[in-house]
Design an enzyme around this catalytic site. Structure first.
Site, short mmCIF file in Angstrom:
data_model
loop_
_atom_site.label_atom_id
_atom_site.label_comp_id
_atom_site.label_asym_id
_atom_site.label_seq_id
_atom_site.Cartn_x
_atom_site.Cartn_y
_atom_site.Cartn_z
N GLU A 137 -4.02 -0.01 -8.97
CA GLU A 137 -2.99 0.99 -9.27
C GLU A 137 -1.73 0.21 -9.68
O GLU A 137 -1.24 -0.62 -8.90
CB GLU A 137 -2.70 1.86 -8.04
CG GLU A 137 -3.84 2.79 -7.70
CD GLU A 137 -3.55 3.67 -6.48
OE1 GLU A 137 -3.98 4.82 -6.47
OE2 GLU A 137 -2.90 3.19 -5.53
N SER A 153 0.84 -1.20 0.00
CA SER A 153 0.00 0.00 0.00
C SER A 153 0.86 1.25 0.00
O SER A 153 0.41 2.31 -0.38
CB SER A 153 -0.87 0.06 1.26
OG SER A 153 -1.49 -1.15 1.50
N1 LIG Z 1 -6.11 -4.90 3.82
C1 LIG Z 1 -6.21 -3.92 2.94
O1 LIG Z 1 -7.19 -3.14 2.92
C2 LIG Z 1 -5.13 -3.71 1.92
C3 LIG Z 1 -5.43 -3.03 0.73
C4 LIG Z 1 -4.42 -2.90 -0.25
C5 LIG Z 1 -3.16 -3.41 -0.01
N2 LIG Z 1 -2.91 -4.06 1.18
C6 LIG Z 1 -1.56 -4.61 1.36
O2 LIG Z 1 -1.62 -6.02 1.11
C7 LIG Z 1 -0.66 -6.71 1.92
C8 LIG Z 1 -1.39 -7.76 2.75
O3 LIG Z 1 -2.38 -7.14 3.55
P1 LIG Z 1 -3.55 -7.98 4.21
O4 LIG Z 1 -4.53 -7.00 4.73
O5 LIG Z 1 -3.99 -9.06 3.30
O6 LIG Z 1 -2.78 -8.65 5.46
P2 LIG Z 1 -3.20 -9.94 6.29
O7 LIG Z 1 -2.58 -9.77 7.62
O8 LIG Z 1 -4.66 -10.21 6.20
O9 LIG Z 1 -2.47 -11.14 5.52
C9 LIG Z 1 -1.08 -11.24 5.42
C10 LIG Z 1 -0.75 -12.72 5.27
O10 LIG Z 1 0.62 -12.81 4.89
C11 LIG Z 1 1.17 -13.92 5.57
N3 LIG Z 1 2.63 -13.79 5.60
C12 LIG Z 1 3.40 -13.01 6.39
N4 LIG Z 1 4.71 -13.20 6.10
C13 LIG Z 1 4.75 -14.10 5.10
C14 LIG Z 1 5.81 -14.72 4.37
N5 LIG Z 1 7.09 -14.43 4.63
N6 LIG Z 1 5.49 -15.61 3.41
C15 LIG Z 1 4.21 -15.90 3.14
N7 LIG Z 1 3.16 -15.36 3.81
C16 LIG Z 1 3.44 -14.47 4.77
C17 LIG Z 1 0.52 -13.87 6.93
O11 LIG Z 1 0.63 -15.12 7.58
C18 LIG Z 1 -0.92 -13.51 6.56
O12 LIG Z 1 -1.70 -14.67 6.32
C19 LIG Z 1 0.03 -5.62 2.74
O13 LIG Z 1 1.21 -5.24 2.08
C20 LIG Z 1 -0.98 -4.48 2.75
O14 LIG Z 1 -0.41 -3.23 2.96
C21 LIG Z 1 -3.85 -4.24 2.13
#
Ligand SMILES: NC(=O)c1ccc[n+]([C@@H]2O[C@H](COP(=O)([O-])OP(=O)(O)OC[C@H]3O[C@@H](n4cnc5c(N)ncnc54)[C@H](O)[C@@H]3O)[C@@H](O)[C@H]2O)c1
Length: 414
Positions: free
Chosen positions: A152, A119
Site C-alpha cells: 500500500e 501499519s
Molecule cells: N509485523 C507485521 O506483520 C507488520 C506488517 C506491516 C507493517 N509492520 C510495521 O513494520 C514496523 C516494524 O515491525 P516489525 O514487526 O518488523 O517489528 P520488529 O519488532 O520485528 O522489528 C523492529 C526492529 O526495529 C529495531 N529498532 C527499534 N528502534 C530503532 C531505531 N531507533 N533505529 C533502528 N532500529 C530500531 C528493533 O531493534 C527491531 O529489531 C512497524 O512499524 C510495524 O507496525 C509490521
C-alpha cells in the site's frame, strides 16, 4: 528517479524481509538497527531465506552469495550520505519514528525519499517533522514481506506526485503490486478486513453458527482462512488494539464485539499464548481435515457476555454474507471518500489478504441492489455496523450496476 542505493531502518521481521526484497532487485542496501546483535539477527534471517532458495534450486550458491553481499549491516548513519531511499521499519511508536525521520532528514541527501512501513501511524505527521514532506511517503508491506505481493503506497498530505510515482515504479521493479491509498486509519486492507473480523466475533457471541462452520463457509467463499483462525494466528491482542483504534477513528460502525477484549483480558491471545478461539498445542497439530479443538473456556466467556446483553432482535440464520457485507460496505465508504479507486479494491484484497475472488466483483455479480437491500435488512437488526454507505444508494438509484461505470480520478494523480 531510479533507486540504486537504499537503506532499511530496523532489522526485525519486516525490515529484514524488505532488505531481502531490495537486494533481490540488485539494489544495494544498508540494514540498520540499534545494536550489532539485532543487525546480525536480521542478516542471519535473510541468509537462511537465501539458503532455503539454494536448497530448492531456485538460486545457485554463487547467486545467493552475491545477493546477500548487496546487504551491509550497520549500527550508524555513516553510510546514509548517498542513499536514494530509506525505508523505516522500526517500532510502531510515533516518537521513535519522529526521532528517526528527524535524523534521516539531516543526514540523507536532499533527493532521497524517506518511506515508513508504518501499519497505522500518520504519514503526514511523520513528514511534518522533516524539511522534505514532499519526499516522505508510506510503503506498507505485508508480512512476510518476501512473499506478500501487495504494497500500500500511502502519500501524506504534502507528498509529491513524483514521489508516489518513483515509489510505485520501485514496487513494480521489486515484483510487488503497488496500490495507492490516501492516508486514512487502517489504510485499505486493514480498514476492510476488520469489519469482517468484528462481525465474525458478533456471530460467535450470538452462537448462530459454530466456529468451524463459519471458518469453513468463509473459506468455501474465497477467503484463505476463516476469521477465527486468522484472529488466532495474528494475535487476538494485536487485533483488539487495531479494532479499538479503528472504533476510535471511525465511530459506531466499528464498535468492537465485547468478546475480543474479554478474550484478551482472560489471557487468550491466540496461537502465541497456546489458546484463543482454538487450543494450540504444538505437540498436537490437527491434521488437515480434522476439526480444531475449540477452547473450552470460550463457552464461559460467551455466557458471561450474553447474561448482560440484550439479544439481537429478529436474528437471521448464519449466512456468509453477514460477515462479507460489512467488508464490502467499508470498501464503498473508502471509494466515496476517494481513498482508493474501485479498480484497486479487488487487487488489494487479493494480494494483501489472499481473497481468491474480487470483493467488488462478487458484489456486482450478486447485484448492488441486492447488497443494499441486505445491508438495510441487517441494519434493522444490528444497527450502525450495517448502515449502507451513501454512495451505494446513489449507485443503485442511478441504475449503475458496475464500478467500471464510475468516473473517478485515480488517487495517485488527483
Ligand atoms: N509485523 C507485521 O506483520 C507488520 C506488517 C506491516 C507493517 N509492520 C510495521 O513494520 C514496523 C516494524 O515491525 P516489525 O514487526 O518488523 O517489528 P520488529 O519488532 O520485528 O522489528 C523492529 C526492529 O526495529 C529495531 N529498532 C527499534 N528502534 C530503532 C531505531 N531507533 N533505529 C533502528 N532500529 C530500531 C528493533 O531493534 C527491531 O529489531 C512497524 O512499524 C510495524 O507496525 C509490521
Amino acid at each position: 528517479m531510479k533507486i540504486q542505493r537504499a537503506a532499511v531502518i530496523g532489522a526485525g521481521t519486516m525490515g529484514a524481509g524488505i532488505a531481502q526484497v531490495l537486494s533481490q532487485a540488485g539494489i544495494e542496501v544498508i540494514l540498520k538497527d540499534i545494536n550489532q546483535e539485532f543487525v546480525d539477527k536480521g542478516i542471519t534471517r535473510i541468509k537462511r531465506m537465501y539458503e532455503s532458495r539454494v536448497k530448492k534450486e531456485v538460486l545457485t550458491q554463487a547467486e545467493a552469495d552475491y545477493l546477500l553481499g548487496m546487504i551491509k549491516g550497520s549500527t550508524t548513519f555513516d553510510a546514509f550520505k548517498d542513499v536514494d531511499l530509506v525505508i523505516e521499519a522500526a517500532l510502531e511508536e510515533i516518537n521513535v519514528k519522529l526521532d528517526i525521520f528527524k535524523q534521516l532528514d539531516k543526514i540523507c541527501p536532499s533527493h532521497a525519499i524517506l518511506a515508513s512501513n508504518t501499519s497505522a501511524l500518520s504519514v503526514s505527521e511523520i513528514a511534518a517533522c522533516t524539511k522534505r514532506p514532499e519526499k516522505v511517503i508510506g510503503m506498507h508491506f505485508f508480512n512476510p514481506a518476501q512473499t506478500m505481493k501487495l504494497v500500500e503506497v500511502i502519500p501524506g498530505l504534502k507528498t509529491s506526485k513524483d514521489t508516489v510515482a518513483t515509489v510505485s515504479d520501485l514496487c513494480r521493479e521489486l515484483k510487488k503490486i503497488p496500490v495507492t491509498v490516501q492516508e486514512c486509519p487502517g489504510f485499505l486492507v486493514n480498514r476492510l478486513l476488520f469489519p469482517y473480523l468484528n462481525e465474525a466475533l458478533y456471530v460467535a457471541e450470538e452462537g448462530i453458527a459454530s466456529l468451524d462452520e463459519v471458518d469453513r463457509l468463509v473459506v468455501e467463499f474465497g477467503m484463505p482462512m476463516g476469521p477465527y483462525t486468522l484472529l488466532d494466528m495474528t494475535g487476538i491482542d494485536i487485533c483488539a488494539n487495531v479494532n479499538n483504534f479503528l472504533y476510535d477513528q471511525y465511530g459506531p460502525r466499528f464498535e468492537p464485539a465485547q468478546l475480543i477484549n474479554k478474550l484478551v483480558e482472560s489471557g487468550f491471545k491466540g496461537q502465541k499464548s497456546g489458546a484463543g478461539f482454538f487450543i494450540h498445542d504444538p505437540n498436537q497439530v490437527p491434521k488437515k481435515d480434522e476439526p480444531k479443538k475449540v477452547n473450552p473456556e470460550l463457552a464461559k466467556i460467551l455466557k458471561s457476555i450474553n447474561e448482560n446483553k440484550k439479544p439481537a432482535g429478529n436474528s437471521r440464520p448464519f449466512d456468509v454474507y453477514r460477515v462479507i457485507l460489512p467488508m464490502f460496505n467499508e470498501a464503498i465508504y473508502a471509494i466515496q471518500e476517494q481513498v482508493v479507486v474501485p479498480g484497486d479494491v479487488d487487487i488489494a484484497m487479493q494480494w494483501g489478504c489472499g481473497m481468491t475472488k474480487g470483493l467488488l466483483t462478487i458484489a456486482e455479480n450478486k447485484g448492488l441492489d441486492w447488497c443494499l437491500a441486505e445491508l438495510k435488512s441487517y441494519e434493522k437488526i444490528h444497527g450502525e455496523r450495517f448502515r449502507p454507505a451513501w454512495l451505494l444508494s446513489k449507485l443503485v438509484n442511478a441504475g449503475i450496476h458496475d464500478f467500471s461505470q464510475l468516473n473517478l480520478t485515480p488517487a495517485a494523480v488527483r
